[in-house]
Design a protein around this motif. Structure first.
Motif, PDB file in Angstrom:
ATOM      1  N   LEU A 142       0.809  -1.231   0.070  1.00 23.13           N
ATOM      2  CA  LEU A 142       0.049   0.204   0.009  1.00 23.13           C
ATOM      3  C   LEU A 142       0.820   1.396  -0.172  1.00 23.13           C
ATOM      4  O   LEU A 142       0.307   2.363  -0.279  1.00 23.13           O
ATOM      5  CB  LEU A 142      -1.060  -0.101   1.219  1.00 23.13           C
ATOM      6  N   ALA A 143       2.088   1.140   0.374  1.00 28.24           N
ATOM      7  CA  ALA A 143       2.936   2.348   0.415  1.00 28.24           C
ATOM      8  C   ALA A 143       3.270   2.732  -0.808  1.00 28.24           C
ATOM      9  O   ALA A 143       3.495   4.146  -0.966  1.00 28.24           O
ATOM     10  CB  ALA A 143       4.240   2.007   1.155  1.00 28.24           C
ATOM     11  N   ARG A 170       0.712   3.061  -3.317  1.00 23.70           N
ATOM     12  CA  ARG A 170      -0.489   3.418  -3.890  1.00 23.70           C
ATOM     13  C   ARG A 170      -0.590   5.204  -3.627  1.00 23.70           C
ATOM     14  O   ARG A 170      -0.062   5.601  -2.656  1.00 23.70           O
ATOM     15  CB  ARG A 170      -1.740   3.071  -3.073  1.00 23.70           C
ATOM     16  N   GLU A 189      -3.304   6.727  -3.246  1.00 24.70           N
ATOM     17  CA  GLU A 189      -4.378   6.928  -2.359  1.00 24.70           C
ATOM     18  C   GLU A 189      -5.082   5.606  -1.993  1.00 24.70           C
ATOM     19  O   GLU A 189      -4.941   4.499  -2.958  1.00 24.70           O
ATOM     20  CB  GLU A 189      -5.443   7.660  -2.983  1.00 24.70           C
ATOM     21  N   VAL A 190      -5.202   5.281  -0.805  1.00 17.14           N
ATOM     22  CA  VAL A 190      -5.620   3.836  -0.443  1.00 17.14           C
ATOM     23  C   VAL A 190      -7.210   4.062  -0.160  1.00 17.14           C
ATOM     24  O   VAL A 190      -7.866   5.006   0.259  1.00 17.14           O
ATOM     25  CB  VAL A 190      -4.974   3.474   0.814  1.00 17.14           C
ATOM     26  N   ASP A 232      -8.943  -1.228   0.869  1.00 15.53           N
ATOM     27  CA  ASP A 232      -7.542  -1.582   1.217  1.00 15.53           C
ATOM     28  C   ASP A 232      -7.023  -1.664   2.604  1.00 15.53           C
ATOM     29  O   ASP A 232      -6.542  -2.696   3.048  1.00 15.53           O
ATOM     30  CB  ASP A 232      -6.612  -0.470   0.637  1.00 15.53           C
ATOM     31  N   LEU A 273       0.365  -2.739   9.230  1.00 11.81           N
ATOM     32  CA  LEU A 273       0.098  -1.276   9.242  1.00 11.81           C
ATOM     33  C   LEU A 273      -0.146  -0.906  10.738  1.00 11.81           C
ATOM     34  O   LEU A 273      -0.479  -1.562  11.572  1.00 11.81           O
ATOM     35  CB  LEU A 273      -1.236  -0.889   8.519  1.00 11.81           C
ATOM     36  N   LEU A 278       0.181   6.788   4.657  1.00 10.40           N
ATOM     37  CA  LEU A 278      -0.815   6.439   3.683  1.00 10.40           C
ATOM     38  C   LEU A 278      -1.638   7.658   3.340  1.00 10.40           C
ATOM     39  O   LEU A 278      -2.203   8.402   4.356  1.00 10.40           O
ATOM     40  CB  LEU A 278      -1.454   5.266   4.037  1.00 10.40           C
ATOM     41  N   ARG A 279      -2.179   7.839   2.117  1.00  7.48           N
ATOM     42  CA  ARG A 279      -2.939   8.807   1.816  1.00  7.48           C
ATOM     43  C   ARG A 279      -4.375   8.357   1.632  1.00  7.48           C
ATOM     44  O   ARG A 279      -4.850   7.303   1.017  1.00  7.48           O
ATOM     45  CB  ARG A 279      -2.746   9.479   0.516  1.00  7.48           C
TER      46      ARG A 279
END
Length: 306
Positions: free
Chosen positions: A177-178, A180, A182-183, A187, A241, A261-262
């Motif tokens: 996920l890092a 991406r 945006e998550v 996710d 996470l 994360l966004r």
């Protein structure tokens, strides 16, 4: 009742041995034994009992040993005051912080204070916010840096926000996920989390924080309290996470290992405040500390944005 005998009793109880206590106290064992017999005569009851693994206190012995520890601690503090006076220091501050602050900005701040040659002795403790605020109420501390949460508020304590912060969602650079931009809720729900929210001194767990931003059913595998090293190691592995204060996470020992994360949501606030008792409201050393800490944090924020 002789205070020094109570101190000696505390040493015996802590070490579980007359001989070891005598050595630590720089006394002969016969002298220490005589002192304990004298104390027992004053009390009118045995204070110690012999067991298979040394000596242990009786009920009244344990109670008096607790008082002996208080006397010892008070004497240690008095000796510290004398030593600071001999060194020409202007005073002493007893400061306490939570685990996230201790691992992030406090080492740099303490180093900054030492380099500035501020002529004040510092004693720094680390623990959970609610326990530290209890110690503050008991006059065991002068300042607690902890979240400015309303549920901590009380008539006997006041606080000023030192800097604003919010909860962020963090992953290792190695986590899928890092990468991406945006998550999504899906996710975050599918990810595996460590629960470290309690480490910031708030009552929220990671599950509660995620629920507040619309992420329900996320899987949390372990909850940490106290030191955060294990939690950070797990997250840095790339498999987990965590939710944690954003500003503090950006200033831990190696912030390059972690990515915020966004996610499109209004994240919960987690401001850090300076807490003190009402009777210390305008204390000059505390006001000086406040100014120095605020200036240091402003410098960190400016260097990060620059």
């Amino acid at each position: 009742m002789e205070p020094r005998y109570l101190r000696q009793l505390a040493e015996i109880v802590e070490l579980g041995s007359l001989s070891r206590a005598a050595e630590a106290l720089h006394l002969t064992q016969p002298t220490l034994s005589r002192n304990m017999k004298s104390l027992e005569a004053q009390v009118g009851a045995p204070l110690l009992k012999r067991g298979r693994y040394g000596v242990a206190p009786t009920v009244i012995g344990a109670a008096l040993a607790r008082q002996g520890r208080l006397i010892r601690d008070a004497m240690d503090q008095a000796e510290g005051e004398v030593e600071r006076w001999r060194q020409g220091q202007d005073g002493k501050l007893r400061i306490a912080v939570g685990a996230m602050l201790a691992r992030s900005i406090m080492p740099g701040f303490v180093s900054h204070i030492l380099q500035s040659k501020w002529n004040v002795g510092l004693r720094v403790s680390v623990d959970g916010a609610e326990r530290l605020l209890d110690r503050l109420r008991r006059d065991e501390l002068d300042i607690v840096l902890a979240p400015g949460q309303r549920h901590f508020a009380a008539d006997d304590l006041i606080h000023d926000v030192m800097f604003e912060d919010h909860i962020g969602l963090f992953a290792s650079e190695k986590h899928p996920l890092a990468r991406r931009r945006e998550v999504s809720v899906a996710d975050l729900t599918a990810a595996t989390w460590t629960t470290v929210g309690v480490l910031s001194g708030a009552r929220d767990t990671t599950r509660e924080i995620l629920s507040r931003i619309g992420v329900d059913g996320a899987r949390t595998v372990i909850e940490f309290s106290g030191d955060i090293s294990i939690a950070l190691s797990l997250v840095s592995s790339g498999n987990y996470l965590m939710a944690a204060p954003s500003f503090l996470m950006r200033h831990i020992d190696d912030p390059r290992r972690f990515v915020e994360l966004r996610f499109k949501a209004e994240m919960p606030r987690r401001d850090v405040a300076m807490w003190r008792r009402q009777d210390m409201k305008d204390h000059p050393l505390i006001e000086e500390f406040k100014g120095r800490f605020e200036a240091y944090v402003r410098g960190l924020a400016g260097s990060k944005s620059g």
